[in-house]
Design a protein around this motif. Sequence first.
Motif, short mmCIF file in Angstrom:
data_model
loop_
_atom_site.label_atom_id
_atom_site.label_comp_id
_atom_site.label_asym_id
_atom_site.label_seq_id
_atom_site.Cartn_x
_atom_site.Cartn_y
_atom_site.Cartn_z
N GLY A 90 -30.36 28.64 25.36
CA GLY A 90 -28.44 28.49 24.95
C GLY A 90 -27.77 28.83 26.76
O GLY A 90 -28.60 28.88 27.83
N LEU A 91 -26.86 28.38 26.45
CA LEU A 91 -26.01 28.38 27.90
C LEU A 91 -24.46 29.21 27.22
O LEU A 91 -24.07 28.76 26.57
CB LEU A 91 -25.40 26.92 28.08
CG LEU A 91 -24.98 26.84 29.59
CD1 LEU A 91 -25.37 27.72 30.49
CD2 LEU A 91 -24.13 25.56 29.47
N SER A 92 -24.51 30.06 27.97
CA SER A 92 -23.07 31.03 28.08
C SER A 92 -22.83 31.41 29.55
O SER A 92 -22.92 30.93 29.85
CB SER A 92 -23.70 32.53 26.57
OG SER A 92 -24.18 33.62 28.22
N TRP A 93 -20.82 31.54 29.13
CA TRP A 93 -19.68 31.75 30.13
C TRP A 93 -19.30 32.64 29.24
O TRP A 93 -18.47 32.60 28.24
CB TRP A 93 -19.96 30.14 30.58
CG TRP A 93 -18.00 30.13 31.59
CD1 TRP A 93 -18.70 30.85 33.27
CD2 TRP A 93 -17.00 29.98 31.81
NE1 TRP A 93 -17.69 31.05 33.42
CE2 TRP A 93 -16.06 30.76 32.62
CE3 TRP A 93 -15.76 30.47 30.08
CZ2 TRP A 93 -15.25 30.63 32.78
CZ3 TRP A 93 -14.58 29.99 30.35
CH2 TRP A 93 -14.17 29.83 31.83
N GLU A 94 -18.76 33.66 30.32
CA GLU A 94 -17.65 34.43 29.66
C GLU A 94 -16.67 34.29 30.79
O GLU A 94 -16.95 34.87 32.18
CB GLU A 94 -18.33 35.84 29.64
CG GLU A 94 -17.41 37.13 29.25
CD GLU A 94 -17.56 38.22 28.76
OE1 GLU A 94 -17.67 38.91 29.75
OE2 GLU A 94 -18.64 38.41 28.23
N TRP A 95 -15.07 34.31 30.67
CA TRP A 95 -14.24 35.08 30.89
C TRP A 95 -13.26 35.28 30.26
O TRP A 95 -12.99 36.05 30.07
CB TRP A 95 -13.51 33.48 31.03
CG TRP A 95 -12.17 33.54 31.95
CD1 TRP A 95 -12.13 33.73 33.21
CD2 TRP A 95 -11.04 33.51 31.09
NE1 TRP A 95 -10.77 33.28 34.55
CE2 TRP A 95 -10.32 33.00 32.85
CE3 TRP A 95 -10.03 33.03 30.31
CZ2 TRP A 95 -8.70 33.25 33.19
CZ3 TRP A 95 -9.01 32.85 30.22
CH2 TRP A 95 -7.57 33.00 31.83
N ARG A 96 -12.78 36.88 31.99
CA ARG A 96 -11.70 37.69 31.50
C ARG A 96 -10.84 37.48 31.79
O ARG A 96 -10.56 37.25 33.74
CB ARG A 96 -12.68 38.93 32.17
CG ARG A 96 -13.49 39.55 31.32
CD ARG A 96 -14.18 41.31 31.67
NE ARG A 96 -15.51 41.53 31.09
CZ ARG A 96 -15.39 42.71 30.43
NH1 ARG A 96 -14.07 43.95 31.29
NH2 ARG A 96 -16.41 43.51 29.93
N ILE B 98 -28.46 32.31 30.67
CA ILE B 98 -29.46 30.67 30.54
C ILE B 98 -30.45 31.59 30.14
O ILE B 98 -31.45 31.62 30.49
CB ILE B 98 -29.56 29.75 31.47
CG1 ILE B 98 -28.66 29.47 32.08
CG2 ILE B 98 -30.29 28.27 30.78
CD1 ILE B 98 -28.47 28.61 33.02
N PRO B 99 -30.50 31.12 28.18
CA PRO B 99 -31.69 31.74 27.55
C PRO B 99 -32.45 30.64 27.60
O PRO B 99 -32.40 29.86 27.28
CB PRO B 99 -31.28 33.09 26.51
CG PRO B 99 -30.05 31.99 26.49
CD PRO B 99 -29.12 31.74 27.68
N PHE B 100 -33.70 31.25 27.25
CA PHE B 100 -34.76 30.70 26.61
C PHE B 100 -36.15 31.11 25.38
O PHE B 100 -35.90 32.24 25.72
CB PHE B 100 -35.80 29.63 27.66
CG PHE B 100 -37.15 29.01 27.35
CD1 PHE B 100 -36.24 27.17 26.71
CD2 PHE B 100 -37.97 28.88 27.02
CE1 PHE B 100 -37.41 26.69 26.20
CE2 PHE B 100 -38.46 28.83 26.25
CZ PHE B 100 -38.60 27.44 26.06
N TYR B 101 -35.59 30.73 24.68
CA TYR B 101 -36.47 31.02 23.13
C TYR B 101 -37.63 31.05 22.76
O TYR B 101 -37.51 29.22 23.05
CB TYR B 101 -35.38 31.58 21.81
CG TYR B 101 -34.68 32.51 22.46
CD1 TYR B 101 -34.15 34.10 22.23
CD2 TYR B 101 -33.67 31.47 22.79
CE1 TYR B 101 -33.55 34.60 22.20
CE2 TYR B 101 -32.59 32.47 22.98
CZ TYR B 101 -32.15 34.01 22.71
OH TYR B 101 -30.80 34.15 23.08
N VAL B 102 -38.45 31.10 22.52
CA VAL B 102 -40.13 30.32 21.98
C VAL B 102 -39.71 31.06 20.22
O VAL B 102 -40.61 32.57 20.73
CB VAL B 102 -41.41 30.07 22.23
CG1 VAL B 102 -41.59 31.04 23.13
CG2 VAL B 102 -41.86 29.59 21.67
N PHE B 103 -40.29 30.55 19.50
CA PHE B 103 -40.36 30.84 18.29
C PHE B 103 -42.17 31.60 17.51
O PHE B 103 -41.75 29.75 17.62
CB PHE B 103 -39.21 31.39 17.28
CG PHE B 103 -37.56 31.86 17.68
CD1 PHE B 103 -37.47 33.30 16.93
CD2 PHE B 103 -36.96 31.41 18.00
CE1 PHE B 103 -36.89 34.00 16.90
CE2 PHE B 103 -35.83 31.91 18.23
CZ PHE B 103 -35.16 32.98 18.17
#
Length: 215
Positions: free
Chosen positions: A194-200, A177-182
């Motif tokens: 953002g929210l990401s998930w990885e599966w192998r 879970i990333p958070f950005y401020v531009f």
Amino acid sequence: MRALVLSIAMLFSFFYGSGQSRISLEQYTYAGGGQPALFSPVLHVQTASRWYAEARYNYEEINTLSVYAGHNFSAGHRLTWSFTPMAGWITGRMKGGSIGLNSDLSWNKFSFSSQAQYSISASTCYDNFFYNWSELYYSPGNWFYMGIAVEHTRLYASGAIVDPGLLAGLSFSGWSIPFYVFKPFNASQFFVVGLSWEWRHAGADKRQVTLPAVL
């Protein structure tokens, strides 16, 4: 929407046809900067033989789907690197083609990632553009990372638009879970969550969830 569903189905078929493959899902939400909130999902698939496919929505343009295919090259032990050149097509509000390069470099607790592309519109050259999103971050532990990010956009026959930013994120149990401020010190600052998930997929009888790369 029909094109999006068909593209996702094709990518899943590509994934399940290969052992030791991996799949990751990402969702970005953009807010601020005087613009309405925007949701941008991204799907990545890589096979055991390192063939790569990626689908994006609301990325190149609003209400636009893009699908890419390429091949991953990677090596290293303490210093690891990965490059994925790819090409794709774009349909929806924008129609055309694109070439891109995903790059990653890691050493010790430092990592660098970059996603660059040049997209060509089928309707007018004035919609052509170059875009790059780069990140440099430090991970003091397995669950937290922080660093800087830069968005670089150059439209056809116009100057470059560079948006610097700060990032911080959490990683746990296959999730990130990333958070950005531009433009953090500017009145036109905007935010990305953002929210990401990885599966192998480790063959027919073995599946393993792994920690994803940072967005």
